[in-house]
Design a protein around this motif. Structure first.
Motif, short mmCIF file in Angstrom:
data_model
loop_
_atom_site.label_atom_id
_atom_site.label_comp_id
_atom_site.label_asym_id
_atom_site.label_seq_id
_atom_site.Cartn_x
_atom_site.Cartn_y
_atom_site.Cartn_z
N ASP A 53 26.44 64.74 24.65
CA ASP A 53 26.71 63.30 24.64
C ASP A 53 25.39 62.54 24.59
OD1 ASP A 53 27.65 60.76 24.90
OD2 ASP A 53 28.45 61.00 26.93
N GLY A 54 25.15 61.86 23.48
CA GLY A 54 23.94 61.05 23.34
C GLY A 54 24.14 59.59 23.68
N GLU A 55 25.39 59.19 23.91
CA GLU A 55 25.66 57.79 24.24
C GLU A 55 25.01 57.40 25.57
OE1 GLU A 55 27.27 53.88 24.01
OE2 GLU A 55 26.81 55.43 22.53
N ILE A 56 24.88 58.36 26.47
CA ILE A 56 24.25 58.08 27.77
C ILE A 56 22.81 57.60 27.55
CG2 ILE A 56 23.54 59.08 29.97
CD1 ILE A 56 25.85 61.09 29.65
N ALA A 57 22.09 58.29 26.67
CA ALA A 57 20.71 57.90 26.38
C ALA A 57 20.66 56.53 25.71
CB ALA A 57 20.04 58.95 25.50
N MET A 58 21.58 56.27 24.78
CA MET A 58 21.57 54.99 24.09
C MET A 58 21.93 53.84 25.03
SD MET A 58 20.44 55.35 21.09
CE MET A 58 20.73 53.64 20.67
N ARG A 59 22.85 54.06 25.94
CA ARG A 59 23.19 53.01 26.90
C ARG A 59 21.99 52.70 27.79
NH1 ARG A 59 29.31 54.50 29.08
NH2 ARG A 59 30.38 54.20 27.09
N ALA A 60 21.28 53.74 28.21
CA ALA A 60 20.11 53.52 29.04
C ALA A 60 19.04 52.74 28.28
CB ALA A 60 19.55 54.87 29.51
N ALA A 61 18.89 53.03 26.99
CA ALA A 61 17.89 52.31 26.19
C ALA A 61 18.29 50.85 26.00
CB ALA A 61 17.73 52.99 24.83
N ARG A 62 19.56 50.60 25.72
CA ARG A 62 20.00 49.28 25.34
C ARG A 62 20.22 48.33 26.51
NH1 ARG A 62 24.96 50.11 21.35
NH2 ARG A 62 25.27 47.98 22.08
N ARG A 63 20.41 48.85 27.71
CA ARG A 63 20.74 47.99 28.83
C ARG A 63 19.60 47.03 29.19
NH1 ARG A 63 23.06 50.49 33.00
NH2 ARG A 63 22.17 49.31 34.71
N ILE A 64 18.35 47.43 28.95
CA ILE A 64 17.20 46.57 29.23
C ILE A 64 16.69 46.02 27.91
CG2 ILE A 64 14.91 46.42 30.27
CD1 ILE A 64 17.21 47.10 32.21
N LYS A 65 16.59 44.70 27.82
CA LYS A 65 16.20 44.04 26.58
C LYS A 65 14.69 43.85 26.52
CE LYS A 65 20.53 43.70 25.54
NZ LYS A 65 21.09 44.43 26.68
N THR A 66 14.12 44.05 25.34
CA THR A 66 12.71 43.75 25.13
C THR A 66 12.54 42.24 24.99
OG1 THR A 66 12.82 43.87 22.72
CG2 THR A 66 12.47 45.95 23.91
N ALA A 67 11.28 41.78 25.06
CA ALA A 67 11.02 40.33 24.90
C ALA A 67 11.49 39.85 23.53
CB ALA A 67 9.53 40.06 25.09
N ALA A 68 11.32 40.68 22.51
CA ALA A 68 11.75 40.29 21.16
C ALA A 68 13.27 40.18 21.09
CB ALA A 68 11.25 41.31 20.13
N GLU A 69 13.98 41.04 21.79
CA GLU A 69 15.44 40.96 21.81
C GLU A 69 15.91 39.67 22.49
OE1 GLU A 69 17.80 44.93 22.17
OE2 GLU A 69 16.04 45.14 23.45
N ILE A 70 15.25 39.28 23.57
CA ILE A 70 15.63 38.05 24.26
C ILE A 70 15.51 36.85 23.32
CG2 ILE A 70 15.09 36.51 26.18
CD1 ILE A 70 16.29 39.19 27.02
N GLU A 71 14.47 36.83 22.49
CA GLU A 71 14.30 35.71 21.56
C GLU A 71 15.42 35.67 20.52
OE1 GLU A 71 12.21 33.11 21.77
OE2 GLU A 71 11.92 34.06 23.73
N VAL A 72 15.85 36.84 20.05
CA VAL A 72 16.95 36.88 19.09
C VAL A 72 18.24 36.42 19.76
CG1 VAL A 72 18.29 38.34 17.54
CG2 VAL A 72 15.84 38.69 17.74
N LEU A 73 18.44 36.83 21.00
CA LEU A 73 19.61 36.39 21.75
C LEU A 73 19.62 34.86 21.91
CD1 LEU A 73 20.05 39.07 24.54
CD2 LEU A 73 21.90 38.12 23.14
N ARG A 74 18.46 34.30 22.17
CA ARG A 74 18.38 32.84 22.30
C ARG A 74 18.81 32.16 21.00
NH1 ARG A 74 15.47 31.22 26.95
NH2 ARG A 74 14.09 32.83 27.82
N GLY A 75 18.44 32.75 19.87
CA GLY A 75 18.84 32.18 18.58
C GLY A 75 20.34 32.20 18.40
N ALA A 76 21.00 33.33 18.77
CA ALA A 76 22.46 33.40 18.67
C ALA A 76 23.11 32.40 19.61
CB ALA A 76 22.93 34.82 18.98
N LEU A 77 22.52 32.21 20.79
CA LEU A 77 23.07 31.26 21.75
C LEU A 77 22.97 29.83 21.25
CD1 LEU A 77 21.82 32.76 25.13
CD2 LEU A 77 24.19 32.43 24.44
N ARG A 78 21.88 29.49 20.58
CA ARG A 78 21.75 28.14 20.06
C ARG A 78 22.88 27.81 19.09
NH1 ARG A 78 16.10 29.25 20.48
NH2 ARG A 78 16.03 30.18 18.40
N VAL A 79 23.23 28.77 18.25
CA VAL A 79 24.32 28.54 17.29
C VAL A 79 25.67 28.46 18.01
CG1 VAL A 79 25.51 29.47 15.28
CG2 VAL A 79 23.03 29.61 15.42
N ALA A 80 25.90 29.35 18.99
CA ALA A 80 27.14 29.32 19.76
C ALA A 80 27.29 27.99 20.48
CB ALA A 80 27.17 30.48 20.75
#
Length: 376
Positions: A139-166
């Motif tokens: 099962d590799g999903e465990i590793a991917m969940r661990a990677a994805r649960r913490i966002k990088t600074a660049a990911e936070i900026e992209v999230l802010r962009g999606a939030l502005r549109v929402a």
């Protein structure tokens, strides 16, 4: 709205890939074979065709730990990052043995000891050992969940962009709310505004509803149009650049008149609940503290998750009264982004629903959404 298909920003995709490779190291995975679209984009950084519904498992993206190479299922190279060479692309094939041959030709496939997958069908459970003859399929999903649960600074900026549109979609719908507005009209206004903002893929199309005065969880019965004094809930979600941004608010229709005092009291209950929920969003705290907030405030737990991870699609944790053991085992960590929901209801008045995107920080939390709450 952009019309050119471009890969994700270099810093964004490399930061994500480094996290995935680190988790491969931690879980002793030589190769990851990914079939879920969010996972594939996370490591590859290439936007692919979005479709509604589910897909059968297939090797969409393959990440090799030793080299850091990504091999991607794509019949064209538009939007493919320059760090995925053309000879690392392979086309869709109806015969699964063709894809097995592609996997078998990846450098390190014949010597890999542990190969992870994020999902598996019975067919590919039999086929993958042909591609990786010396490997244990795990099962590799465990590793991917661990990677994805913490966002990088660049990911936070992209999230802010999606939030502005929402939030722009939410504001447009709220501005048109008046007696006689239908749920369908308000939803259409919200989705149209998001499309004008550059995102035509909503996270949900159930975006506006008149809350029921008779039942705590149902929408109001009848012709689904708003009347004077009704409480109308809005849920706006945008899927932008692979990331989901969500915001929710509840607005009274017109002048509540005789129910003004009861409406004001209900909003004060929501505000008190929301303040406690934010206090529970702190690093190191168990996710179950968010459930305990409702119980200590004397508010019934809602049927929807009280909080869930935001990111590329479905991210952990999911904090729900139906998953108490899971919530108790989860710990909030800096870099997590949660969609946190406050919900209160009063018979004869309706419900106040609010949802905000909250970033867990080193010393507390930051509310990423900025949409105003209703005030008299």
């Amino acid at each position: 709205m952009g019309i050119e298909i471009l890969p994700d920003d270099r810093a964004l995709r490399h930061g994500r890939r480094e996290r995935a490779l680190a988790q491969m190291q931690a879980h002793d995975l030589d190769i990851l074979v990914l079939g879920r679209q969010a996972n594939a984009r996370y490591v590859a950084g290439a936007p692919q065709l979005w479709v509604a519904g589910t897909r059968p498992f297939g090797p969409v993206a393959t990440l090799v730990r030793k080299t850091g190479d990504v091999h991607l299922l794509s019949s064209w190279d538009e939007g493919i990052p320059d760090d995925i060479p053309h000879d690392h692309l392979y086309g869709l094939a109806w015969n699964p043995m063709t894809l097995v041959a592609v996997l078998r030709g990846i450098e390190g496939a014949d010597t890999a000891q542990r190969v992870g997958t994020d999902a598996l069908s019975p067919g590919y459970a039999n086929l993958l050992p042909l591609a990786f003859p010396n490997a244990e399929i795990v099962d590799g999903e465990i590793a991917m969940r661990a990677a994805r649960r913490i966002k990088t600074a660049a990911e936070i900026e992209v999230l802010r962009g999606a939030l502005r549109v929402a939030q722009a979609g939410l504001a447009a719908a709220v501005a048109e709310l008046r007696p006689g507005s239908t749920e369908q009209e308000l939803t259409g206004i919200l989705l149209e505004a998001m499309t004008a903002g550059g995102i035509s893929t909503p996270a949900t199309q159930d975006s506006a509803w008149v809350t029921s005065k008779e039942h705590p969880w149902r929408r109001a019965s009848g012709d689904r149009s708003a009347r004077e004094g009704d409480l109308v809930a809005f849920s706006s979600g945008a899927l932008g650049d692979g990331y989901i941004g969500e915001v929710g608010r509840t607005i009274p229709v017109g002048d509540p008149d005789s129910s003004r005092s009861a409406t004001r009291t209900l909003y004060r209950r929501w505000e008190a609940l929301w303040a406690r929920l934010l206090e529970a969003c702190r690093p190191g705290a168990p996710a179950s503290d968010l459930l305990a907030v409702y119980e200590s405030a004397g508010e019934p737990l809602p049927p929807m998750p009280v909080a869930r991870g935001l990111g590329m699609g479905f991210d952990p944790p999911v904090v729900s009264p139906h998953l108490r053991a899971t919530a108790a085992a989860e710990r909030l960590e800096p870099g997590m982004v949660l969609a946190v929901t406050g919900y209160v209801w009063q018979s004869g008045v309706g419900a106040v629903f609010g949802r905000d995107s909250v970033l867990i920080t080193d010393d507390g939390s930051e509310v990423l959404t900025t949409s105003p709450y209703w005030k008299e």
